[in-house]
Design an enzyme around this catalytic site. Sequence first.
Site, short mmCIF file in Angstrom:
data_model
loop_
_atom_site.label_atom_id
_atom_site.label_comp_id
_atom_site.label_asym_id
_atom_site.label_seq_id
_atom_site.Cartn_x
_atom_site.Cartn_y
_atom_site.Cartn_z
N ALA A 263 25.06 64.35 51.81
CA ALA A 263 23.79 65.01 51.57
C ALA A 263 22.67 64.00 51.32
O ALA A 263 21.50 64.30 51.49
CB ALA A 263 23.92 65.95 50.40
N LYS B 198 25.30 52.12 53.27
CA LYS B 198 24.83 53.49 53.12
C LYS B 198 23.31 53.49 53.13
O LYS B 198 22.67 52.80 52.33
CB LYS B 198 25.33 54.05 51.79
N VAL C 209 26.47 56.69 56.22
CA VAL C 209 27.18 55.44 55.99
C VAL C 209 27.56 54.81 57.33
O VAL C 209 28.04 55.50 58.23
CB VAL C 209 28.45 55.68 55.15
N GLY D 289 30.32 57.89 58.05
CA GLY D 289 30.28 59.00 57.10
C GLY D 289 28.87 59.51 56.96
O GLY D 289 27.90 58.83 57.30
N ASP E 56 29.59 63.74 40.12
CA ASP E 56 30.00 64.32 41.40
C ASP E 56 31.39 63.85 41.81
O ASP E 56 31.59 63.34 42.90
CB ASP E 56 28.95 63.99 42.47
N GLY F 223 22.79 60.48 52.27
CA GLY F 223 22.67 59.31 53.11
C GLY F 223 23.73 59.28 54.19
O GLY F 223 24.65 60.10 54.20
#
Length: 753
Positions: free
Chosen positions: A485, A502, A489, A482, A598, A487
């Site tokens: 914005a 991460k 993963v 993944g 978020d 980091g």
Amino acid sequence: MAFIICFLFLSASASLATAQETGSNIRLGSSLSPTSNSSSWLSPSGLYAFGFYPQGQGYAVGVFLAGIPPRTVVWTANRDDPPVSAGATLLFTNDGRLILRSSQGQENYVTAVALSAHSASMLDSGNFVLYGPKGSVLWESFDYPTDTLLPTQRLLGGQQIISSISATNHSTGLFRLKMQHDGNLVQYPVNTPDTAPYSYFTSWTDKTGDNVSLNLDVDGHLFLLNTTGYVIKNITTGGLPTKRMICIFRIGSDGLMRLYSYDLNQKGTLSVVWSSTNDECDPKGLCGLNGFCVKNDQQAACQCLPGFDFVEPGNWAAGCERNFTAETCKTGDAGASYVIQGVDNTLWEDDSYSVLSSTDKDGCKQACLEDCNCEAALYKGGNCSKQRLPLRYGRILITDATSGLIKVGIVKPVNASQNKKEITRMGILFLGLSLLAFGFVMMAISLVIICKNNVWTKDQAPRLFTYAELELVTDSFKEQIGRGAFGTVYKGVIGQKMVAVKRLHKSLAEGEREFQTEVEVIGRTHHRNVVRLLGYCMEGTNRLLVYEYMSNGSLASVLFKSPESRPFWKKRMEIARDIARGVLYLHEECETQIIHCDIKPQNILMDENRAKISDFGLAKLLNADQTGTFTGIRGTDGYVAPEWHRGQPVTVKADVYSFGIMLFEIICCWRRMEVDLLQREAILEWFSNGEIRKLTGDEKVDEDELKAAIKVALWCISDDPTLRPSMKRVLLMLEGSAEIPVPPIASSSICTV
Ligand SMILES: *[C@@H]1O[C@H](CO)[C@@H](O)[C@H](O)[C@H]1NC(C)=O
Ligand SMILES: *[C@@H]1O[C@H](CO)[C@@H](O)[C@H](O)[C@H]1NC(C)=O
Ligand SMILES: *[C@@H]1O[C@H](CO)[C@@H](O)[C@H](O)[C@H]1NC(C)=O
Ligand SMILES: *[C@@H]1O[C@H](CO)[C@@H](O)[C@H](O)[C@H]1NC(C)=O
Ligand SMILES: *[C@@H]1O[C@H](CO)[C@@H](O)[C@H](O)[C@H]1NC(C)=O
Ligand SMILES: *[C@@H]1O[C@H](CO)[C@@H](O)[C@H](O)[C@H]1NC(C)=O
Ligand SMILES: *[C@@H]1O[C@H](CO)[C@@H](O)[C@H](O)[C@H]1NC(C)=O
Ligand SMILES: *[C@@H]1O[C@H](CO)[C@@H](O)[C@H](O)[C@H]1NC(C)=O
């Protein structure tokens, strides 16, 4: 509590100390143990000691005044760790790490982070310092204050000190003093946002510039200084004798700041030179929810509102709960099972949902009785502010002619299941908060249980990894799973267990303190709908977080990837409830309130069984500047609550808004962009024309459930944060245990539905 303790330094103190090592430099390879002759290292004059001191049944490590009873502790390492036993050792290893090794062999950095020092010193200022090459300062205890400031120590912009549990237990207590980035020095309860409604002391110096610091001089002069050396404000005048005195400033476990002076010429007298207030009821949060503070003989004490009992007798901060189960309240005969009781001169946080003006007190009582939503009211000078529970920051204020009015149920045996049937049968649109309150009590109980569990999981606190270890775990960051914005993963394996590692982008690697705080906060969360933080790494500029691995990717991919693979309606509603539970936990969680900031499908991860919230708290981590002006807010457009754009304070209600947007996406399997395009008007039109099926396409869904979910989502996205339901309520509504009133946005068009 600010103490100025002014001590005469007695030569006797050195002989009282148990330490053997003195002098400025502590050699590599030295060690201490609690019961041996060397249990601490003294500063050159023998005034301060660093080492073991008794705490509870065991020992803690910290800095204290050597040999001057009663022991005055000015700093504690890892203050929330349990005390260690007499078999523990403090090692300054040959490679310069300062390690506390428990008798079971468990090792912990005293500095919380991995450091490799060349030497260390306990200074006469009370500062414990680790040095790197060429005498550079690697780490100093003055940079990580607990509840105390010593002369020459400064509290910089963004830093805070937090009170202790009690005079003898130095774990994190209830109150904090924050030197804000906007130049304001403010006291708040712990676990609250840095916003005005929570503050109970302010220096009134906001907007005086960046990096204003709180300073304490040796003469007890406490003042705010800006970066050009200009005194913004004097808090105390100073001028105390500087010889044979030590001044200590502290935020006390009662929430008051005090400056004490201790003059050893008159041995044993500790006197308060200055105090932030004379009113012990000022600190908000001394009494928990639904309690209120009264003063008995200058001592603060908490009582419960009428009809309430302490949740935990003896623990004021745990608050009070209803001592009866609330009845269903129906508009019209709402008064039937309730009476109103008054508490004079009471004040609590005015969080009213409706204010009636030009009434008298009886009118106010009547208005509250007749309103199902009203659980309490504040009556002042003709104004009647109707409120819901819980009530916060209650206190008696003799100088304020305000009457608190509490709705109290007449005790009747209650059959909950019957009540529920009745509600459904009668199709009441407005559910009296009674059932809700019952739910709250149940939830409170379950939260208490969660809380208790949390304590047990303390030993599962996130582990500190070295960068090399994580390189190994991820096979040199081979498999990327993944990218966001902030980091990237990677997949990893620890033992038999898969993990997600991460790595934060290097540009974000500042804010060491915030990173640590967040790791601690997130690390202590433990809920089945919140992704678990297993460990972290901070080495040089590397900042990594290790989470449990979630096999089914993000909710976004589950919902939007292909129409065939998307979960059915029932499963989607289960996911929505799962997320609501997770957010509720973050908001109401026992130790620290976390505003996620978020919430969106990309940040919800799925394993085989359930949805879990991830990336929580990162917003706070990446945006420590919560000074009330809210510049540089993160968050994803479309999910961000409107008040953020208006520069208003961010509260938990911002998460509720994001949740509402996401709920639409879960209902319709639309991406947010499409939700934007269609506009709320279209949804509302379909909703009011009974065409809601258009929202879910061809899928067969339970129409009542669909209608309910849409109503909940509409409530959540109310423009006015105060209108948005709490997460508790959202969950109850999604579970069908609470009736859902007509959403405010929709009321004009669908009030007849
Ligand atoms: C500790 O001090 C006592 C008396 O000063 C001495 O007899 C004893 O040997 C010392 N113990 C150690 C382990 O140094
Ligand atoms: C200090 O207080 C905390 C919180 O009440 C408690 O968990 C801890 O056990 C206490 N520590 C000691 C040494 O009493
Ligand atoms: C510090 O305060 C003085 C006086 O208000 C002001 O002139 C100066 O610009 C301030 N310095 C900073 C860095 O804000
Ligand atoms: C405030 O302090 C931070 C960190 O010490 C520094 O990066 C920043 O430039 C300072 N700001 C001002 C205006 O001095
Ligand atoms: C603060 O106090 C000092 C003396 O302690 C005095 O010289 C100075 O003028 C004071 N400053 C303000 C802003 O009051
Ligand atoms: C609840 O508390 C009120 C006083 O606040 C008391 O009069 C009442 O008897 C209590 N009810 C129960 C069931 O304990
Ligand atoms: C009553 O409310 C009005 C409007 O909100 C306000 O202007 C007025 O000051 C209030 N009166 C009192 C006594 O608080
Ligand atoms: C509660 O209601 C249920 C369903 O109406 C009934 O079966 C049960 O006997 C009732 N319990 C009591 C204590 O009244």
